[in-house]
Structures are given as structure tokens and as C-alpha cells.
Design a protein around this motif. Structure first.
Motif, PDB file in Angstrom:
ATOM      1  N   GLU A 270      27.553  28.572  21.725  1.00  0.00           N
ATOM      2  CA  GLU A 270      28.870  29.055  21.473  1.00  0.00           C
ATOM      3  C   GLU A 270      29.379  29.107  20.124  1.00  0.00           C
ATOM      4  O   GLU A 270      29.012  27.944  19.475  1.00  0.00           O
TER       5      GLU A 270
ATOM      6  N   ARG B 179      32.809  29.145  18.357  1.00  0.00           N
ATOM      7  CA  ARG B 179      34.336  29.752  18.690  1.00  0.00           C
ATOM      8  C   ARG B 179      34.925  29.621  17.058  1.00  0.00           C
ATOM      9  O   ARG B 179      36.384  29.931  17.270  1.00  0.00           O
TER      10      ARG B 179
ATOM     11  N   LEU C  80      34.522  36.927  18.843  1.00  0.00           N
ATOM     12  CA  LEU C  80      33.559  37.477  19.634  1.00  0.00           C
ATOM     13  C   LEU C  80      33.260  38.904  19.340  1.00  0.00           C
ATOM     14  O   LEU C  80      32.050  39.288  19.250  1.00  0.00           O
TER      15      LEU C  80
ATOM     16  N   HIS D 253      26.906  28.996  26.816  1.00  0.00           N
ATOM     17  CA  HIS D 253      28.346  29.804  26.669  1.00  0.00           C
ATOM     18  C   HIS D 253      29.015  29.499  28.087  1.00  0.00           C
ATOM     19  O   HIS D 253      28.410  29.468  29.232  1.00  0.00           O
TER      20      HIS D 253
ATOM     21  N   TRP E  62      33.539  32.211  30.854  1.00  0.00           N
ATOM     22  CA  TRP E  62      34.565  33.163  30.640  1.00  0.00           C
ATOM     23  C   TRP E  62      34.201  33.794  29.215  1.00  0.00           C
ATOM     24  O   TRP E  62      34.569  34.982  28.974  1.00  0.00           O
ATOM     25  N   ARG E  63      33.723  32.934  28.394  1.00  0.00           N
ATOM     26  CA  ARG E  63      32.988  33.755  26.932  1.00  0.00           C
ATOM     27  C   ARG E  63      32.113  34.792  27.346  1.00  0.00           C
ATOM     28  O   ARG E  63      32.272  35.576  26.539  1.00  0.00           O
TER      29      ARG E  63
ATOM     30  N   GLU F 247      33.931  37.855  28.448  1.00  0.00           N
ATOM     31  CA  GLU F 247      34.629  38.265  27.435  1.00  0.00           C
ATOM     32  C   GLU F 247      33.860  39.231  26.494  1.00  0.00           C
ATOM     33  O   GLU F 247      34.200  40.219  26.085  1.00  0.00           O
ATOM     34  N   ALA F 248      32.753  38.500  26.105  1.00  0.00           N
ATOM     35  CA  ALA F 248      31.792  39.339  25.272  1.00  0.00           C
ATOM     36  C   ALA F 248      31.212  40.639  25.920  1.00  0.00           C
ATOM     37  O   ALA F 248      31.191  41.428  25.322  1.00  0.00           O
TER      38      ALA F 248
END
Length: 321
Positions: free
Chosen positions: A137, A139, A143, A167, A170-171, A174-175
Motif C-alpha cells: 500500500e 497512502r 488511488l 492492501h 477497503w483499499r 475502492e481501487a
């Protein structure tokens, strides 16, 4: 060998076991690595996993070693056309960000992604990788930037399928949402640490992320996502009961699960390692284990798990322990 198709049918067909090559060229010498790769191919294995930073933390290493060795093996065996090749970007040391790894990770910005694939293709001696992971990840980068950069590699033909590793769920979700909204290719595979024992809730895994119930539920609801697991055999921890467990797994719940695991292994006439691999491959959401081995004997033990079928009662005991 057993086979499955990545990305819910959108990706290539791969062997049900993936051979990880993290230590090849550093702590596993070239002769041994070639013997392991040859045996895997002889058994029908087609799926190889590496990264552009393996194993940069070994004294004297740069992160080039695994990809370079794998490229030499692919060329010497003429094996590229029959190999599904995965590598990763995002965790390579970037000297411009400082001298210490992992503080100087290259990250997942547009330039890092584009530079990353160019370096990997050069070291691997190929013009395309079949699966390309965002390794860690980032941040600090939007994204949207990472999604767009990775999609560009698919568009220009240097990458087939996209994946994420380490990851948060939720990431990942979302991606994938961003990619879908923009009509871009999104993540179709996710590779996390995954084994039978569960970590303590307060365990600090650093850059690594463990497969948890949230990710399994998400994958079950999205058939276009394939789960892969690394460190499945805890670096030999199951095979050496005299050694203390890794700190993240050292808690009372592990005592119960280990007891049941050993009981099922004895009933099945299998090793504990083989039961762990069978449990992963044939679960509610099947997982592709990424094998970490340092000898042909260790590989052969893992390959035998392909023939092991746990019955419903055994699986229920393992699941509920």
C-alpha cells in the motif's frame, strides 16, 4: 497437477500451486534454485512469483537477484511460453528517498510504476508479465494515480492481469471501484499472508497484511477476484514443533488449532504442511498457495498436497477449532 483460472475466468490458467522465488539468487544459490524450478515444471507447475525487490534486505543484495535468476532460467529452458509469470512493484529501495529500507520504498506513483515494469521486464528477459501486483500500500499517492498507471501498462501490452498485495480490503475495494467507474482494468488477484493459524488481533505485521474474514467475504462476493497466500507454511514452523511460533501466532488459540491440525494429518496419513495446503486450496474461497521452499525435498512434500482431499468432517473440525 491441478489447474485453475485467475480472475474469475478473465486471466490465464495456472497451476493450483504457485512457486515463490523470493530467496533465489540470495539465500538459495543458483544450482539449487534451478533444481527446484526444474522439478516444479516437471510436475506440471506453470505459475511463478517474484518481485522487483526480492530479497533486498539480505546483506549485499540489491533486489535484482530473484528476477535476474528467473530470467536466466526461463531463457535456458525455453520456458517463457509455458510459464505464467507474476512480479510486483512498489517495495523496491529508491536511493533518492534515503539509504534505509523500507523507509525508502519506491511507492506506487505513476513514475515508479512505469519505471518498475521497465526494470522487471529487462531483468526477466521478457516483453510482458502475466500478472503484475501493486506490492505494498502507498497512502501517499492517490488511488486514482496508481489505478491509472497500472491500467496504462495493460493498455500498452506489457502486463496482462493486475493484482494487489499487502492492501487493506477497503483499499482494494475502492481501487476496484475507481477502475470500474473509469472503464479501466482493475485488480483481479490479491496476495496476502495466509496460513491456517490466526494471528493475534494486536499483532504488528509491519508492511505485510494477513488474509482475514473481511477479505475472504469480499472475495466470495466477487468471483472475478482470486486469492493467493504467501508464508502459508510459516517458514517451516509447522514442520519444527520444537521451535517457538512466530510472535504473531503465539497465543492460546494456536494451541487448539495446532492440536486439531495434527490430529487431521495423522488421520489422513499426511504431513501437517500438506494438510495446511489442502485446507487452503479447497476452502470456501479457494486460495492459490505461493510456495516458499529452499530444496527439492520441500517442494515434493508440497506437491503431494495436490492429491490430498479432506473430508467434510475434517474440514469442519479445522474450520471451527
Amino acid at each position: 497437477m491441478r489447474f485453475r483460472t485467475l480472475g474469475g475466468g478473465r486471466g490465464p490458467e495456472v497451476s493450483a500451486l504457485c512457486l515463490g522465488t523470493l530467496p533465489f539468487g540470495t539465500t538459495v544459490d543458483e544450482e539449487t534454485a534451478y533444481a527446484i524450478l526444474d522439478r516444479f515444471a516437471e510436475a506440471g507447475g506453470t505459475f511463478l512469483d517474484t518481485a522487483n525487490n526480492y530479497a533486498c534486505w539480505v546483506p549485499g543484495a540489491t533486489g535484482d537477484e530473484s528476477e535476474l535468476l528467473l530470467g536466466r532460467w526461463l531463457r535456458s529452458r525455453g520456458a517463457r511460453d509455458r510459464t505464467v509469470l507474476a512480479t510486483k512493484v512498489g517495495a523496491r529501495p529508491d536511493p533518492s528517498r534515503g539509504p534505509e529500507w523500507p523507509a525508502n520504498l519506491e511507492g506506487l506513483g505513476d513514475k515508479a510504476v512505469r519505471d518498475g515494469i521497465e526494470g522487471s521486464l529487462r531483468r526477466l528477459g521478457t516483453d510482458r508479465v502475466d500478472l503484475y501486483y501493486a506490492h505494498i500500500e502507498d497512502r501517499d499517492v492517490p488511488l486514482e494515480e496508481t489505478v491509472g498507471a497500472l491500467a496504462g501498462l495493460v493498455r500498452d501490452g506489457s502486463v496482462g492481469l493486475l493484482g494487489a498485495s499487502n492492501h487493506a480490503t477497503w483499499r482494494l475495494a475502492e481501487a476496484r471501484r475507481i477502475a470500474e467507474a473509469q472503464g479501466l482494468p482493475g485488480y483481479r488477484a490479491v496476495q496476502q499472508r495466509h496460513t491456517y493459524l490466526r494471528p493475534r488481533p494486536d499483532a504488528d505485521s509491519g508492511l505485510q497484511r494477513e488474509t482475514d474474514g473481511e477479505l475472504v467475504d469480499y472475495a466470495e462476493a466477487h468471483e472475478d477476484l482470486t486469492l493467493l497466500g504467501y508464508s502459508t507454511l510459516m517458514h517451516g514452523g509447522y514442520a519444527r514443533p520444537e521451535q517457538p511460533l512466530l510472535d504473531r501466532y503465539d497465543h492460546p488459540g494456536s494451541v487448539v488449532r495446532l492440536r486439531v491440525l495434527r490430529e487431521v494429518a495423522a488421520e489422513a496419513g499426511a504431513t501437517v504442511n500438506q494438510v495446511v495446503l489442502a485446507w487452503l486450496m479447497d476452502g470456501r474461497v479457494p486460495v492459490v498457495p505461493v510456495l516458499g521452499v529452499s530444496s527439492v525435498a520441500q517442494l515434493d512434500e508440497s506437491l503431494a498436497a495436490l492429491d490430498l482431499r479432506l473430508d467434510a468432517a475434517q474440514r469442519a473440525r479445522l474450520d471451527t477449532a
